[in-house]
Every structure is written in structure tokens, then in C-alpha cells.
Scaffold this motif. Structure first.
Motif, mmCIF file in Angstrom:
data_model
loop_
_atom_site.group_PDB
_atom_site.id
_atom_site.type_symbol
_atom_site.label_atom_id
_atom_site.label_comp_id
_atom_site.label_asym_id
_atom_site.label_seq_id
_atom_site.Cartn_x
_atom_site.Cartn_y
_atom_site.Cartn_z
ATOM 1 N N GLN A 18 4.765 -24.805 -42.849
ATOM 2 C CA GLN A 18 4.440 -25.460 -41.590
ATOM 3 C C GLN A 18 4.247 -26.968 -41.782
ATOM 4 O OE1 GLN A 18 2.934 -22.721 -42.782
ATOM 5 N NE2 GLN A 18 2.712 -21.193 -41.176
ATOM 6 N N VAL A 19 3.652 -27.357 -42.920
ATOM 7 C CA VAL A 19 3.482 -28.780 -43.224
ATOM 8 C C VAL A 19 4.852 -29.448 -43.329
ATOM 9 C CG1 VAL A 19 2.709 -30.422 -44.993
ATOM 10 C CG2 VAL A 19 1.201 -28.547 -44.283
ATOM 11 N N ILE A 20 5.777 -28.821 -44.028
ATOM 12 C CA ILE A 20 7.129 -29.370 -44.171
ATOM 13 C C ILE A 20 7.802 -29.484 -42.803
ATOM 14 C CG2 ILE A 20 9.456 -28.859 -45.043
ATOM 15 C CD1 ILE A 20 8.029 -27.701 -47.571
ATOM 16 N N GLN A 21 7.684 -28.458 -41.990
ATOM 17 C CA GLN A 21 8.298 -28.498 -40.657
ATOM 18 C C GLN A 21 7.721 -29.630 -39.807
ATOM 19 O OE1 GLN A 21 7.680 -24.513 -39.206
ATOM 20 N NE2 GLN A 21 9.407 -23.689 -40.362
ATOM 21 N N THR A 22 6.421 -29.834 -39.891
ATOM 22 C CA THR A 22 5.786 -30.913 -39.128
ATOM 23 C C THR A 22 6.238 -32.273 -39.644
ATOM 24 O OG1 THR A 22 3.862 -29.527 -38.659
ATOM 25 C CG2 THR A 22 3.573 -31.906 -38.414
ATOM 26 N N LEU A 23 6.323 -32.425 -40.962
ATOM 27 C CA LEU A 23 6.806 -33.693 -41.516
ATOM 28 C C LEU A 23 8.243 -33.963 -41.099
ATOM 29 C CD1 LEU A 23 5.232 -33.560 -45.092
ATOM 30 C CD2 LEU A 23 4.612 -35.124 -43.227
ATOM 31 N N GLN A 24 9.083 -32.938 -41.124
ATOM 32 C CA GLN A 24 10.477 -33.102 -40.680
ATOM 33 C C GLN A 24 10.519 -33.565 -39.218
ATOM 34 O OE1 GLN A 24 11.821 -29.115 -41.662
ATOM 35 N NE2 GLN A 24 12.963 -29.853 -43.443
ATOM 36 N N LYS A 25 9.698 -32.963 -38.397
ATOM 37 C CA LYS A 25 9.640 -33.321 -36.979
ATOM 38 C C LYS A 25 9.188 -34.777 -36.809
ATOM 39 C CE LYS A 25 7.360 -32.064 -32.675
ATOM 40 N NZ LYS A 25 6.337 -31.239 -32.045
ATOM 41 N N CYS A 26 8.167 -35.185 -37.543
ATOM 42 C CA CYS A 26 7.661 -36.561 -37.456
ATOM 43 C C CYS A 26 8.707 -37.566 -37.940
ATOM 44 C CB CYS A 26 6.380 -36.709 -38.274
ATOM 45 S SG CYS A 26 4.947 -35.883 -37.562
ATOM 46 N N HIS A 31 12.272 -41.783 -36.108
ATOM 47 C CA HIS A 31 13.568 -42.303 -36.578
ATOM 48 C C HIS A 31 13.474 -42.898 -37.983
ATOM 49 C CE1 HIS A 31 14.786 -41.627 -32.468
ATOM 50 N NE2 HIS A 31 13.773 -42.365 -32.061
ATOM 51 N N MET A 32 12.914 -42.138 -38.917
ATOM 52 C CA MET A 32 12.725 -42.605 -40.284
ATOM 53 C C MET A 32 13.555 -41.814 -41.282
ATOM 54 S SD MET A 32 8.692 -43.428 -40.440
ATOM 55 C CE MET A 32 8.037 -44.845 -39.604
ATOM 56 N N GLU A 33 14.637 -41.186 -40.801
ATOM 57 C CA GLU A 33 15.479 -40.373 -41.677
ATOM 58 C C GLU A 33 16.070 -41.179 -42.823
ATOM 59 O OE1 GLU A 33 15.987 -38.620 -37.477
ATOM 60 O OE2 GLU A 33 15.843 -40.614 -38.351
ATOM 61 N N ASP A 34 16.311 -42.468 -42.604
ATOM 62 C CA ASP A 34 16.894 -43.307 -43.643
ATOM 63 C C ASP A 34 15.846 -43.945 -44.556
ATOM 64 O OD1 ASP A 34 15.962 -44.908 -41.544
ATOM 65 O OD2 ASP A 34 17.418 -46.496 -41.952
ATOM 66 N N LYS A 35 14.563 -43.724 -44.258
ATOM 67 C CA LYS A 35 13.485 -44.336 -45.029
ATOM 68 C C LYS A 35 12.673 -43.344 -45.852
ATOM 69 C CE LYS A 35 13.036 -48.042 -41.750
ATOM 70 N NZ LYS A 35 12.303 -48.603 -40.658
ATOM 71 N N ILE A 36 12.732 -42.066 -45.484
ATOM 72 C CA ILE A 36 11.887 -41.059 -46.133
ATOM 73 C C ILE A 36 12.743 -39.908 -46.651
ATOM 74 C CG2 ILE A 36 10.040 -39.371 -45.782
ATOM 75 C CD1 ILE A 36 8.926 -41.226 -43.619
ATOM 76 N N ASN A 75 -1.084 -41.967 -39.343
ATOM 77 C CA ASN A 75 -2.108 -42.866 -39.878
ATOM 78 C C ASN A 75 -1.823 -43.390 -41.277
ATOM 79 O OD1 ASN A 75 -3.632 -42.656 -37.542
ATOM 80 N ND2 ASN A 75 -4.770 -40.905 -38.299
ATOM 81 N N ILE A 76 -1.059 -42.651 -42.069
ATOM 82 C CA ILE A 76 -0.789 -43.073 -43.453
ATOM 83 C C ILE A 76 0.664 -43.492 -43.636
ATOM 84 C CG2 ILE A 76 -0.812 -42.370 -45.877
ATOM 85 C CD1 ILE A 76 -3.632 -42.492 -44.687
ATOM 86 N N ILE A 77 1.588 -42.609 -43.355
ATOM 87 C CA ILE A 77 2.994 -42.874 -43.651
ATOM 88 C C ILE A 77 3.545 -44.031 -42.816
ATOM 89 C CG2 ILE A 77 5.328 -41.894 -43.713
ATOM 90 C CD1 ILE A 77 3.278 -40.800 -45.809
ATOM 91 N N LYS A 78 3.285 -44.043 -41.530
ATOM 92 C CA LYS A 78 3.810 -45.111 -40.680
ATOM 93 C C LYS A 78 3.248 -46.470 -41.089
ATOM 94 C CE LYS A 78 4.708 -45.009 -36.514
ATOM 95 N NZ LYS A 78 4.440 -45.081 -35.084
ATOM 96 N N LYS A 79 2.041 -46.510 -41.629
ATOM 97 C CA LYS A 79 1.451 -47.784 -42.044
ATOM 98 C C LYS A 79 2.006 -48.266 -43.379
ATOM 99 C CE LYS A 79 -2.777 -47.240 -39.450
ATOM 100 N NZ LYS A 79 -4.230 -47.109 -39.477
ATOM 101 N N VAL A 80 2.423 -47.343 -44.220
ATOM 102 C CA VAL A 80 2.962 -47.710 -45.535
ATOM 103 C C VAL A 80 4.383 -48.245 -45.417
ATOM 104 C CG1 VAL A 80 3.625 -46.791 -47.802
ATOM 105 C CG2 VAL A 80 1.486 -46.081 -46.753
ATOM 106 N N ILE A 81 5.142 -47.689 -44.483
ATOM 107 C CA ILE A 81 6.556 -48.095 -44.331
ATOM 108 C C ILE A 81 6.645 -49.335 -43.477
ATOM 109 C CG2 ILE A 81 8.772 -47.419 -43.352
ATOM 110 C CD1 ILE A 81 8.293 -44.653 -44.326
#
Length: 81
Positions: A18-26, A31-36, A75-81
Motif C-alpha cells: 500500500q505504501v508503494i501504491q501511494t508513492l506511485q500515485k503521489c 508529475h515527478m516521474e522523471d525525478k524519482i 512534507n519531505i519529498i516535495k521539499k527535497v526535490i
């Protein structure tokens, strides 16, 4: 950036799928497919907590549940990128 999510037995029971599915959705939603790059990993050594996740460039292991994964991303990933 590489995100590694533990899929070992302890994390699997705690909801790694479920964590993986949520991360994929986020990743798609923001629109961070090319960054993550999202990778499955076996034991990250933090089995007593929730699902273990590491973030490239960040120290430590994050403990995520299906309930707090979207908030973690915002809160974490969007701020790091």
C-alpha cells in the motif's frame, strides 16, 4: 532521487504494498516521474517500526504506514526535490 521501500516479510505485513501504491500515485499526481525512481528493497534494518523507506541524499530510515505516506511525500519529498 531514489526511494527504496522495504518489501521484506515484516514490512510486507505492515503494508509495504500500500505504501508503494501511494508513492506511485503521489509521483504521478505531482508529475515527478522523471525525478524519482521507486525501488523495492529487502530488509533495511528497521523491522520493529512501520514500513522502512530510504531517500537518496537523506540520512536515516523513514518509517511509513499506508496512512501517513501521502503526508510524508508532500512534507519531505516535495521539499527535497
Amino acid at each position: 532521487m531514489v526511494l527504496k521501500v522495504c518489501v521484506g516479510s515484516a514490512c510486507h505485513i505492515k503494508g509495504s504494498e500500500q505504501v508503494i501504491q501511494t508513492l506511485q500515485k503521489c509521483i504521478k499526481e505531482f508529475h515527478m516521474e522523471d525525478k524519482i525512481v521507486l525501488k523495492a528493497s529487502f530488509c533495511l534494518g528497521n523491522c520493529t517500526e512501520a514500513v522502512s523507506v530510504t531517500v537518496e541524499g537523506e540520512e536515516g530510515i523513514f518509517s511509513l504506514s499506508p496512512q501517513n505516506t501521502a503526508e510524508f511525500f508532500k512534507n519531505i519529498i516535495k521539499k527535497v526535490i
